[in-house]
Scaffold this active site. Structure first.
Site, PDB file in Angstrom:
ATOM      1  N   ASP A 113      -1.625  -1.527 -10.428  1.00 24.46           N
ATOM      2  CA  ASP A 113      -1.767  -3.148  -9.765  1.00 24.46           C
ATOM      3  C   ASP A 113      -1.477  -3.659 -11.301  1.00 24.46           C
ATOM      4  OD1 ASP A 113      -2.107  -2.585  -7.090  1.00 24.46           O
ATOM      5  OD2 ASP A 113      -4.045  -2.497  -7.502  1.00 24.46           O
ATOM      6  N   GLU A 148       0.853  -1.011  -0.021  1.00 26.51           N
ATOM      7  CA  GLU A 148      -0.090   0.112   0.110  1.00 26.51           C
ATOM      8  C   GLU A 148       0.929   1.398   0.053  1.00 26.51           C
ATOM      9  OE1 GLU A 148      -2.581  -1.334  -0.665  1.00 26.51           O
ATOM     10  OE2 GLU A 148      -2.959  -3.075   0.834  1.00 26.51           O
TER      11      GLU A 148
END
Length: 499
Positions: free
Chosen positions: A325, A190
């Site tokens: 991602d 993250e």
């Protein structure tokens, strides 16, 4: 040949939490197999074609240890093989069912069958022994720079220092065993950062990591050493990154792209294009690959122009880092792999050096040191997604679990491995995955996320209680039962947590 106008790095972060044996549809193993088929296979295919062309330093690829564990796991390999066969059958069924429908739907069924056949062939010829042998060839050929990370993708700022160090060291070593090289860089889960974490990175041998652009106050045109350490951080350039995908907009939402959310439920295929933002699923138009292909080229042109324009606005020979991602490319955005290939081929033609984070440093893109604030790449660029009011109970439970874990490590003993203690640590690390808080805060399968955090915490507590009471035989029996479901990282050794 003229000097490049600047340098561009694309960084892909491949991650899913441990899903094996924890449900199938709509969240669970189905999530893993969809991402595997629609993102990991086509992205690897793209990279292998670049390798065949002799291209090096194409992009930087992060693969989390917990994802690698699943892509190498015999149970998951069997399950994925079955899933691919089922995909092929579903495509055949759709072809029969749509025979009298719109020609676009008939063509889509045929294309799905061809795609499933290609994926099945790739799996049976290249992936039968897992991802690591495939990944190792890309690393050895210098097509990619591989990033590692902590074992189960925890939000590191919320970890006790001893646990944080252990999870990172173990994750890096696990990657070394799988691909033969220990990563020099990581994608911090993250992009979570707390001041001082760079010293833990240095101790673990990490030389570089990612932060979000606001952590550098938007000054992302060069890598920066962090504080007084030699560890380097790279910041995402949000002006460029958000052209593709942002909290509000981006290319994948274009009307001509395949709609991720609209299913033909009898076949499980996705027959529609986005059509419009407020169009009901039953009113969406059939997907048209020709229209989508035009959009791909338009958006590739736009992105290349955006990178070139950004570099012209920055100081001479600057750096732009865009990070996403991996699952965006193919899974969430069907046309993503085609777009990615087009961009990677067109940027050098536009005078931009394309390389990895390692290559950017070798090219001299290192600026002065910086003191980073507490940050992440989540909403608000702070910790609220993983430490906010909506997940206060998960945070408190995680803190209690860590205290319990640290209070029991001295009982493990150093003489020999204890499989019950190993499973205890395995359950603790799975409970501390950052995914659960993210899914709750974003209300994305929140019930599943809470259940997973609760299940692993309860399994940890059960084993901890047995070990504290000295019921070692019972603890071992229960650990063996739990290991049948939660078995990532067979080399996990609880003794590594002993101070």
């Amino acid at each position: 040949m003229s000097a490049p106008i600047g340098t561009f790095c694309i960084v892909l972060h491949s991650h899913l939490p441990w899903l094996a044996h924890h449900g199938s549809w709509p969240v669970g193993e189905e999530w893993l197999y969809q991402a595997w088929a629609h993102s990991y296979l086509p992205v690897v295919d793209l990279l292998q074609r670049f390798a065949d062309e002799g291209r090096e330093d194409v992009l930087t690829l992060g693969v989390t240890p917990v994802l690698a564990a699943q892509l190498d796991d015999p149970y998951c390999l069997r399950g994925f093989h079955d899933w691919l066969g089922n995909w092929q059958l579903r495509a055949r069924y759709a072809g029969v069912r749509w025979q009298r429908d719109d020609p676009l739907l008939r063509d889509l069924a045929a294309a799905e069958h061809q795609a499933s056949e290609k994926a099945l062939t790739a799996f049976e010829t290249q992936w039968r022994h897992g991802f690591s042998p495939v990944l190792r060839t890309l690393v050895d050929a210098n097509v990619i720079e591989l990033l590692g990370g902590p074992a189960t993708h925890p939000f590191q700022p919320l970890l006790e220092p001893g646990i944080r160090d252990y999870v990172l060291r173990f994750g890096l070593e696990d990657t070394r065993l799988r691909v033969g090289q220990k990563p020099e860089g990581i994608w911090a889960p993250e992009c979570g950062y707390a001041p001082g974490m760079e010293w833990g990175y240095a101790k673990a041998g990490v030389q570089r990591f990612l932060v979000d652009g606001p952590s550098l106050r938007g000054n992302t045109a060069a890598a920066r050493t962090v504080g007084d350490s030699d560890v380097v951080c790279f910041g995402r350039d949000l002006e460029v990154t958000y052209r593709v995908w942002s909290p509000k907009a981006g290319y994948p939402g274009h009307a001509d792209y395949r709609d991720f959310h609209t299913y033909d439920h009898p076949s499980g295929l996705k027959p529609s294009r986005v059509t419009g933002k407020h169009i009901e699923p039953w009113d969406k138009h059939p997907y048209d690959p020709a229209r989508a292909a035009v959009a791909v080229q338009q958006h590739a042109d736009d992105f290349v122009a955006t990178v070139v324009d950004r570099l012209h606005k920055l100081p001479e020979n600057s750096l732009v880092v865009a990070a996403y991602d991996t699952e965006l490319f193919g899974h969430w955005w069907h046309e993503g792999p085609a777009w990615l290939e087009s961009v990677l081929r067109r940027l050098p033609e536009a005078g931009v050096r394309v390389t990895t984070l390692r290559g950017a440093l070798e090219a001299g893109h290192l600026g002065p040191k910086v003191d980073l604030p507490a940050s992440s790449w989540g909403s608000g660029k702070d910790w609220r997604v993983w430490d906010g009011e909506q997940v206060a109970d998960l945070v408190a439970a995680g803190a209690d679990l860590q205290r319990d874990l640290l209070s029991i490590v001295d009982t493990f003993g150093r003489a020999a491995r204890n499989p019950a203690a190993d499973q205890l640590v395995r359950e603790a690390l799975l409970a501390l995955s950052s995914d659960w808080a993210f899914m709750v805060t974003k209300d994305s399968a929140a019930d599943y996320a809470r259940r997973r955090a609760k299940v692993h915490a309860e399994r940890f507590s059960e084993l901890a209680g047995l070990l504290r009471l000295g019921h070692h035989d019972r603890a071992l029996t229960r650990a063996e039962e739990l290991h049948a479901e939660d078995h990532p990282f067979g080399r996990l050794d609880a003794r590594g947590l002993i101070p």
